[in-house]
Motif scaffolding. Structure first.
Motif: not given
Length: 119
Positions: A30-31, A53-54, A99-102
């Motif tokens: 979910s990260k 993520w959700s 990826r971890l960030t958007n």
């Protein structure tokens, strides 16, 4: 070590459907902001779409809008690509990425799965 493994590719006739799956292991799924890309022979890799993520937010590129749907199940560490009304132009190797960030750079990639659409 984060690993992504796609499955579900194959040969389908034009107008048919396929569902691709991508299982993520090695970290909390979910990260990760997840996406699907594809690369056709002789062409550059292009993004198909992405999902937050959700799972509530998803985005699609114009060639697949209205035909493809991305979803995710965070309990199963899996992201899906439902492909309907397939066209020969959809023939490509399909990759999932995370990826971890958007926005950001996709750090993790699967090995790809071949989708071939026949006329």
């Amino acid at each position: 070590q984060v690993q992504l493994v796609e499955s579900g590719g194959g040969l389908v006739q034009a107008g048919g459907s396929l569902r691709l799956s991508c299982v993520v292991s090695g970290d909390t799924f979910s990260k990760y902001w997840m996406a699907w890309f594809r690369q056709a022979p002789g062409k550059e890799r292009e993004q198909v779409g992405s999902i937050g993520w959700s799972g509530y937010n998803s985005f699609y590129e114009d060639p697949v809008k209205g035909r493809f749907t991305i979803s995710r199940d965070n309990d199963k560490n899996t992201v899906y690509l439902q492909m309907n009304l397939l066209e020969p132009e959809d023939t490509a190797i399909y990759y999932c990425a995370g990826r971890l960030t958007n926005p950001g750079t996709y750090q993790y990639w699967g090995q790809g799965t071949q989708v071939t659409v026949s006329t």
